[in-house]
Scaffold this active site. Structure first.
Site, PDB file in Angstrom:
ATOM      1  N   HIS A  19      -7.243  -3.211   7.647  1.00 31.36           N
ATOM      2  CA  HIS A  19      -6.036  -3.887   7.142  1.00 31.36           C
ATOM      3  C   HIS A  19      -6.369  -4.765   5.939  1.00 31.36           C
ATOM      4  O   HIS A  19      -5.730  -4.656   4.881  1.00 31.36           O
ATOM      5  CB  HIS A  19      -5.428  -4.733   8.265  1.00 31.36           C
ATOM      6  CG  HIS A  19      -4.193  -5.465   7.865  1.00 31.36           C
ATOM      7  ND1 HIS A  19      -2.927  -4.966   8.090  1.00 31.36           N
ATOM      8  CD2 HIS A  19      -4.013  -6.670   7.247  1.00 31.36           C
ATOM      9  CE1 HIS A  19      -2.028  -5.821   7.634  1.00 31.36           C
ATOM     10  NE2 HIS A  19      -2.669  -6.864   7.118  1.00 31.36           N
ATOM     11  N   GLU A  20      -7.378  -5.622   6.088  1.00 31.47           N
ATOM     12  CA  GLU A  20      -7.717  -6.539   5.005  1.00 31.47           C
ATOM     13  C   GLU A  20      -8.330  -5.807   3.812  1.00 31.47           C
ATOM     14  O   GLU A  20      -8.130  -6.214   2.662  1.00 31.47           O
ATOM     15  CB  GLU A  20      -8.677  -7.618   5.512  1.00 31.47           C
ATOM     16  CG  GLU A  20      -8.109  -8.493   6.618  1.00 31.47           C
ATOM     17  CD  GLU A  20      -6.814  -9.194   6.236  1.00 31.47           C
ATOM     18  OE1 GLU A  20      -6.592  -9.426   5.036  1.00 31.47           O
ATOM     19  OE2 GLU A  20      -6.015  -9.488   7.145  1.00 31.47           O
TER      20      GLU A  20
END
Length: 449
Positions: A19-20
């Site tokens: 996600h990051e």
């Protein structure tokens, strides 16, 4: 416990990293300077510098963040770096950076499903192998051996699709049309009555609550509860049930029906034991379930392994078919997450369905014990849920920031700093409330079931 903890750390670590990294990669592509890439919160346990970005792993493995250069942070910025500040990028660039995290989670699910499909996917045919006596399924006209062909006019091919379809349609005064095919090959239509479902019954156990199971049960007794009516009468594990009160039995549903309707009344069991036919008179114990007095003998059947193997089948996919399968699975998971979230907001489904880290860790451990493919499928489910959750238009989540930047794109003006700050405060309060609810539900499940 250790397996669950390790599986949880691996799952969260992978999902948060992906996600990051989505945010990070698109931010770099849009010319934004990334200061910190952190997996986990709190005190850094491990840090290393790579280029202009500080990479770190935090002590609390429940999330992560990407810190970008931004004038709103209040820190002095060198003049040469000002064009690389996030707040100075055009709205479309900021929208792309924000949405990249959730999209990375969807992409991970697609790639994992695709990879799993290329090695073959085991599935269950949507055959009702067992119908509980007196259940909603039985009252609606479903019979043992029926195969569900379609739900609400939409064709289905597996047990998972049946469960997802009924979960989506549950809630409120509804009946769902099912197209069934009996074990003799004849088709018929019935209406499955879902009007009496309670809010906290609309969950992953929905089909069993309705009285349907894909597991075929034999008439051989697998276990006896110590001290039960069956144990007191001399019934043994391994006995094969043949008749009750002189009536031949055709399936476990017949056994269940006889016992349930005979609380405190004698029943004559005809059993086969080691090639001999013996008889036992038993008196079912009377118990109260859902306000009704029913009989219980205290034994459980064996699974009919031959029939169970016939229920299972392998789906083989080529590369293109596998990609289509992966896209469909990701879309189905996303849609179900949104539908269930909306039903919780509108009170159709109980908020008890909200799960937190303890439940996630428990299921992560269980899936890991079942094998790599099961664990990867669980990662897909959680990754999709994380992607959908982050796209909700709630301040502090990616969806809230996306909403702000969309307003800026449409109007040509940023929201006033006070409005953004107020939204962040409301978002933090709502998010803390949601996290508290999830943790409460986890603890309640853990200690009270």
């Amino acid at each position: 416990m250790l397996t669950s903890l390790l599986a949880f750390i691996v799952a969260i670590g992978v999902l948060v990293s992906i996600h990051e990294y989505g945010h990070y990669k698109v931010a770099k592509g849009c010319g934004v300077k990334v200061l910190v890439f952190s997996i986990g919160f709190g005190k850094p346990l491990w840090q290393w510098q790579r280029g202009e970005t500080l990479w770190q792993i935090g002590a609390i493995p429940l999330g992560g963040y990407v810190s970008m250069l931004d004038e709103r942070a209040g820190e002095p910025i060198e003049a040469a770096d000002l064009p690389r500040a996030f707040n100075r990028r055009p709205p479309l660039a900021k929208m792309a950076i924000v949405i990249a995290g959730p999209l990375a989670n969807f992409l991970l699910a697609i790639l994992l499903y695709w990879g799993l499909s290329l090695s073959g996917v085991e599935a269950l045919r949507p055959v009702i192998s067992f119908v509980s006596s007196g259940s909603v399924a039985e009252k609606s006209g479903i019979r043992q051996g029926d195969e569900v062909i379609s739900v609400g006019g939409v064709p289905i091919s597996g047990w998972d699709e049946l469960q997802l379809s009924l979960l989506e349609k549950s809630g409120g005064a509804v009946t769902v049309p099912l197209q069934l095919r009996s074990n003799t090959g004849s088709d018929r239509s019935i209406s499955l009555d879902l009007t009496h479902l309670k809010r906290d019954e609309i969950d992953q156990q929905l089909l069993s609550r309705l009285g349907m199971s894909p597991v075929p049960l034999s008439l051989r007794i697998a276990q006896i509860t110590p001290g039960s009516a069956a144990a007191r009468a001399g019934v043994r594990a391994g006995d094969q049930l043949m008749m009750i009160n002189g009536e031949r039995l055709h399936g476990w549903q017949d056994v269940q029906s006889h016992i349930a309707s005979s609380a405190s009344q004698p029943l004559l069991l005809s059993l086969q034991r080691q090639g001999q036919v013996i008889e036992h008179t038993v008196i079912p114990d009377a118990v109260v379930e859902n306000g009704l007095k029913i009989g219980k003998l205290g034994f459980a059947p064996e699974v009919d392994m031959h029939a169970w193997q016939q229920q299972r089948f392998m789906q083989d996919f080529g590369p293109l078919e596998g990609l289509q399968y992966a896209l469909e699975k990701t879309w189905q998971g996303s849609r179900l997450t949104l539908v269930m979230f909306w039903k919780m907001l509108t009170g159709v489904v109980s908020i008890k369905q909200v799960s937190g880290p303890i439940t996630i860790a428990t299921f992560a451990g269980e899936s890991a014990r079942l094998g790599l493919s099961t664990f990867l499928e669980y990662l897909c489910v959680i990754s999709i849920s994380l992607g959908v959750l982050n796209l909700l238009p709630l301040p502090v989540l990616d969806g809230g920031h996306l909403m702000y930047h969309t307003v800026e794109f449409l109007t040509g003006r940023r929201l006033p700093p006070g409005a953004e700050a107020f939204g962040q405060q409301i978002g933090i309060i709502l998010l803390l409330g949601l996290m508290s609810l999830a943790l409460y539900n986890d603890i309640h499940r853990l200690f009270l079931g």
